[in-house]
Design an enzyme around this catalytic site. Structure first.
Site, short mmCIF file in Angstrom:
data_model
loop_
_atom_site.label_atom_id
_atom_site.label_comp_id
_atom_site.label_asym_id
_atom_site.label_seq_id
_atom_site.Cartn_x
_atom_site.Cartn_y
_atom_site.Cartn_z
NE ARG A 15 -11.29 -13.49 37.73
CZ ARG A 15 -10.33 -14.59 37.11
NH1 ARG A 15 -10.09 -15.74 37.27
NH2 ARG A 15 -9.10 -13.90 36.29
CG HIS A 64 -13.61 -13.35 32.87
ND1 HIS A 64 -12.27 -13.42 33.00
CD2 HIS A 64 -13.52 -12.29 34.11
CE1 HIS A 64 -11.64 -12.81 33.93
NE2 HIS A 64 -12.26 -12.00 34.44
CG ASP A 65 -20.27 -15.63 28.77
OD1 ASP A 65 -19.60 -15.96 27.77
OD2 ASP A 65 -21.66 -15.72 29.05
CB VAL A 114 -15.06 -11.67 26.05
CG1 VAL A 114 -14.66 -12.05 24.77
CG2 VAL A 114 -13.93 -11.35 27.25
N GLY A 132 -20.13 -10.46 24.65
CA GLY A 132 -21.68 -10.64 25.34
C GLY A 132 -21.89 -11.70 25.96
CG ASP A 188 -21.33 -15.30 23.75
OD1 ASP A 188 -20.81 -15.42 24.55
OD2 ASP A 188 -20.97 -14.55 22.64
CB SER A 226 -18.30 -17.54 23.74
OG SER A 226 -18.01 -16.25 24.52
CD GLU A 270 -14.80 -15.73 25.27
OE1 GLU A 270 -15.13 -15.49 26.26
OE2 GLU A 270 -15.78 -15.80 24.22
CG ASN A 287 -10.41 -16.10 30.89
OD1 ASN A 287 -10.67 -15.14 31.73
ND2 ASN A 287 -11.11 -16.13 29.62
CG HIS A 308 -12.14 -7.63 42.95
ND1 HIS A 308 -11.16 -7.08 42.48
CD2 HIS A 308 -12.54 -8.83 41.98
CE1 HIS A 308 -10.79 -7.54 41.29
NE2 HIS A 308 -11.65 -8.39 40.98
CB THR A 309 -16.56 -7.90 48.80
OG1 THR A 309 -16.61 -8.14 50.10
CG2 THR A 309 -17.58 -8.58 48.18
CG ASP A 323 -12.98 -8.46 51.46
OD1 ASP A 323 -13.03 -9.77 52.10
OD2 ASP A 323 -14.03 -8.00 51.30
#
Length: 319
Positions: free
Chosen positions: A63, A67-68, A71, A73, A75, A77, A86, A92, A192-193, A239
């Site tokens: 995850r 999430h990197d 947002v 690309g 990178d 960040s 972020e 987050n 999300h498994t 799940d």
């Protein structure tokens, strides 16, 4: 007539999409063969130990990479400790995990190959190994990303990442802006498994939605009261087998047992035919693995910066 602000936004968006194509061509699976030949032998055992000690961390590290990349690309960040950055977005703050683990891995890599491997590349490699260690598919990670010298604002991250309450058109639009088809979006949702979600993310679903299995909802209501503020951080699994990367997530959706609203609408809303992909993956895990690996290759290339466009951070949290 479009406003000046809208025109500016379109120009920036076009340049951003163009940059993704140009820079992605500079990535290579052999990028560190000469400068850091021990990268894999250093990182892989570390990830194996982390995931073995806490399987949920495998989901968190995957995850973190997602999430990197979504947002601005891939990178690195999202790792920066910046006020208003972020890390403080609604998505987050209080939920994104794995920063200490990335720090530990980065320190080991710096010991072996000082000043060579970017934090963004480490995130990409660690995400792949986390999936593999939980029984999922592998894919060829390309390297050569540089780390950014800035981070997106929390507000910008909120716009670029999906919410657990998003309806299907919102999800399709968000993934489409990043170049992903409906099928690729569904395949990626299969992440999300593994892992868990907090009560605050699924409370509205288990008390107010009709497209949920009654027994499933009642079992969740035992740990997640209807009153906001009570047990907000209590966790439930996404799940039936949260420590295994398999197709149980899709099987659960066919029984209206998706934990999050944004998961279940993939099956119960047929507007974009996402339900057909759910049915396919629920019966064919091999196909899911193949499509997930292909989609992750595209995730890994989102908005990367290479060459002198970025830097190699020694400490992933600071410039």
């Amino acid at each position: 007539m479009a406003s000046f602000t809208s025109l500016n936004y379109m120009v920036v968006l076009i340049l951003y999409i163009t940059s993704k194509v140009v820079y992605a061509q500079e990535l290579s699976i052999n990028y560190y063969d000469e400068t850091c030949p021990n990268l894999l032998s250093t990182v892989i055992p570390l990830v194996e130990n982390i995931v073995a000690n806490e399987p949920r961390m495998g989901a968190s590290l995957l995850r973190l990479h997602f999430h990197d990349c979504f947002v601005n690309g891939c990178d690195g960040s999202v790792l920066l400790d910046v006020v208003g950055g972020e890390k403080e977005s609604t998505h987050n703050i209080g939920s994104l995990r794995g920063f200490d683990e990335i720090d530990s891995i980065k320190n080991e890599v710096e010991y072996v190959c000082p000043g060579v491997v970017s934090c963004a590349d480490i995130l990409a490699l660690v995400a792949r190994e986390s999936v593999v260690d939980l029984g999922g598919p592998s894919w060829s990670v390309e390297y050569g990303r540089k780390d950014s010298i800035t981070t997106a604002t929390a507000e910008s991250a909120d716009i670029q990442l999906p919410f657990a309450t998003d309806d299907l058109p919102n999800l399709v639009s968000l993934f489409d802006r990043n170049g992903f088809s409906v099928g690729e979006m569904v395949a990626l949702s299969g992440a999300h498994t593994i892992g868990q979600a907090r009560c605050v993310r699924f409370r509205d679903r288990i008390y107010g939605e009709p497209n949920i299995d009654l027994a499933f909802a009642q079992s969740l209501q035992q740990i997640c009261p209807a009153t906001p503020g009570i047990n907000d951080d209590v966790l439930a699994t996404l799940d039936a087998s949260p420590d295994l990367f398999n197709n149980d997530y899709f099987i659960g959706l066919t029984y209206n047992q998706g934990l999050l609203h944004s998961d279940q609408v993939l099956y119960t809303v047929s507007e974009f035919q996402t339900d057909q992909f759910i049915q396919l993956y629920a019966t064919d895990q091999t196909q899911f693995f193949s499509d997930f690996a292909s989609a992750m290759l595209k995730v890994n290339r989102l908005g990367v910066i290479t060459g002198d466009q970025g830097i190699i951070r020694t400490n992933c949290r600071f410039i």
